[in-house]
Design an enzyme around this catalytic site. Structure first.
Site, PDB file in Angstrom:
ATOM      1  N   LYS A   1      24.564  -7.956-118.524  1.00  0.00           N
ATOM      2  CA  LYS A   1      25.783  -8.283-117.772  1.00  0.00           C
ATOM      3  C   LYS A   1      26.829  -8.720-118.757  1.00  0.00           C
ATOM      4  O   LYS A   1      27.644  -8.337-119.007  1.00  0.00           O
ATOM      5  CB  LYS A   1      25.459  -9.402-116.839  1.00  0.00           C
ATOM      6  CG  LYS A   1      24.985  -8.955-115.608  1.00  0.00           C
ATOM      7  CD  LYS A   1      23.650  -8.417-115.613  1.00  0.00           C
ATOM      8  CE  LYS A   1      22.983  -8.143-114.326  1.00  0.00           C
ATOM      9  NZ  LYS A   1      21.439  -7.677-114.618  1.00  0.00           N
TER      10      LYS A   1
ATOM     11  N   TRP B   1      16.162 -13.476-107.023  1.00  0.00           N
ATOM     12  CA  TRP B   1      16.334 -11.888-107.511  1.00  0.00           C
ATOM     13  C   TRP B   1      14.977 -11.305-107.058  1.00  0.00           C
ATOM     14  O   TRP B   1      13.869 -11.639-107.186  1.00  0.00           O
ATOM     15  CB  TRP B   1      16.598 -12.077-109.117  1.00  0.00           C
ATOM     16  CG  TRP B   1      16.564 -10.583-109.801  1.00  0.00           C
ATOM     17  CD1 TRP B   1      17.423  -9.543-109.172  1.00  0.00           C
ATOM     18  CD2 TRP B   1      15.927  -9.984-110.660  1.00  0.00           C
ATOM     19  NE1 TRP B   1      17.200  -8.551-109.872  1.00  0.00           N
ATOM     20  CE2 TRP B   1      16.059  -8.650-110.882  1.00  0.00           C
ATOM     21  CE3 TRP B   1      14.711 -10.455-111.557  1.00  0.00           C
ATOM     22  CZ2 TRP B   1      15.648  -7.816-111.960  1.00  0.00           C
ATOM     23  CZ3 TRP B   1      14.428  -9.822-112.476  1.00  0.00           C
ATOM     24  CH2 TRP B   1      14.783  -8.403-112.653  1.00  0.00           C
TER      25      TRP B   1
ATOM     26  N   ASP C   1      15.628 -18.335-116.066  1.00  0.00           N
ATOM     27  CA  ASP C   1      16.189 -16.754-116.167  1.00  0.00           C
ATOM     28  C   ASP C   1      17.437 -16.883-116.405  1.00  0.00           C
ATOM     29  O   ASP C   1      18.163 -17.461-115.621  1.00  0.00           O
ATOM     30  CB  ASP C   1      15.732 -16.357-115.084  1.00  0.00           C
ATOM     31  CG  ASP C   1      15.950 -14.759-115.042  1.00  0.00           C
ATOM     32  OD1 ASP C   1      16.529 -14.238-116.028  1.00  0.00           O
ATOM     33  OD2 ASP C   1      15.803 -13.996-114.171  1.00  0.00           O
TER      34      ASP C   1
END
Length: 389
Positions: A234, A117, A198
């Site tokens: 999300k 990311w 993560d």
């Protein structure tokens, strides 16, 4: 970073996607609307105030977020071995953990997957934590370079922090298998590395909260001390609420209490204390059996829709491409994102000729793709792959 010029807001239940045959936005966001409104109504009925939270955040949120991640019956939860601090979504949780590493492990390095990311490197650079990359993506197979990953983690200095994507790797959508996770745990344990997960897509990758927590729970079961950054952007659609947490699994409850105290010391000058609204939404959704079941059903529905899109796209690619190329990587990847294997020139061709907007590394977000546009996208990918070098 959004993959389209104008990201599309999707309802997880209706999957309402704007369609235009000459302009496909392969955007990223899914949103859960109905039960969040119910959760907010509960807050109104209770007349909850807007006073400051403690530095560590809302206690009810911290409890449910640890339960969701590790399992409520996990021994590390029951014995108080987890230090959980509410933070500013995934980015804030990562940043707080980076400050913790810089302060208390000043000689340690963080290992980051290549690719990863985009904000990971920024976060560690800003915290002045040195990092290096381990191999992850294999462009030849559009899959996982597992041998390279193992070799690089094994070659790293003992006691390094290894940043791992808990599920639905961003940007590739490529996750290790359960067998590979076990091998990774072996090497990390042998090297005395510290796993740092993560977790931004729990429940939104496979549709199951428990399945998507497999990797984290495996490492906990091995008795490893580890860090986990969480985000609810999300899976609950709470992008604007900036709600997440940093969790540190420790060897004892006493160690967890001391770690939590130090995390609070770092958070105080950084952002003082976290916001309350999103924390209450999460606590209400998870704490209410009816709302919790509605949320789980909608995540399963949305994850299932993305799986259907993957299958439809694969079917068109396989049927229309006469070259014999193996497109099965589309099905092996998981979550919102898919690496198409297209290079920068091919990705620009997708935009310039076919009006398909995506990141230049070849990543698309299948959350912004409807079943009716899969054939068009397949035509664009085949043309770009074979006719642009």
């Amino acid at each position: 970073m959004a993959s389209s010029v104008a990201p599309l807001a999707l309802s997880a239940s209706a999957a309402a996607i704007r369609e235009n045959p000459k302009r496909i936005g392969v955007g990223k966001r899914g949103d859960n609307l109905f039960f969040k409104g119910k959760a907010e109504n509960l807050m109104l009925e209770r007349g909850e105030n807007k006073e400051y939270l403690p530095i560590e955040g809302l206690a009810a949120f911290n409890k449910v977020t640890a339960d969701l991640l590790f399992g409520a019956n996990n021994i590390v939860v029951q014995e108080g071995k987890v230090a959980t601090v509410q933070s500013l979504s995934g980015t804030g949780s990562l940043r707080l953990a980076a400050a913790f590493i810089q302060r208390y492990f000043p000689d340690a390095k963080v290992l980051i997957s290549s690719p990863t990311w985009g904000n990971h490197k920024n976060i560690f650079n800003d915290a002045r934590v040195p990092w290096s990359e381990y191999r992850y993506y294999d462009p030849r197979t559009v899959g996982l370079d597992f041998d390279g990953m193992l070799a690089d983690i094994k070659a790293a200095p003992d006691g390094s922090f290894v940043l791992l994507h808990g599920c639905a790797h961003n940007p590739t959508g490529i996750d290790p298998t359960p067998e590979q996770w076990n091998k990774l745990a072996d090497i990390i344990q042998d090297k005395n590395h510290i796993p740092f997960f993560d977790v931004a897509y729990q429940g939104f990758a496979s549709g199951s909260l428990d399945t998507d927590a497999y990797s984290v729970r495996l490492f906990v079961e091995r008795g490893l001390e580890l860090l986990v950054a969480q985000s609810y952007s999300k899976n609950l659609g709470l992008y604007a609420e900036r709600i997440g947490a940093i969790n540190v699994v420790c060897s004892s409850s006493d160690a967890a209490a001391r770690v939590k105290s130090q995390l609070k010391r770092l958070a105080r000058p950084m952002y003082s204390n976290p916001p309350v609204h999103g924390a209450r939404i999460v606590a209400n959704v998870v704490g209410d059996p009816t709302l919790f079941n509605e949320w789980k059903q909608e995540m399963e529905l949305m994850a299932g829709r993305i799986k259907n899109v993957r299958q439809r796209l694969f079917d068109y690619l396989s049927r229309k491409d006469k070259s014999g190329k193996d497109w099965s990587f589309i099905l092996k990847q998981i979550g919102m994102f898919s690496f198409t294997g297209l290079n920068k020139a091919q990705s620009e061709h997708m935009t310039n000729k076919w009006h398909v907007y995506m990141t230049k590394d070849g990543r698309i977000s299948l959350a912004g793709l409807s079943l009716s546009k899969c054939e068009y996208l397949a035509d664009a990918i085949i043309d770009s792959f074979h006719n642009v070098s």
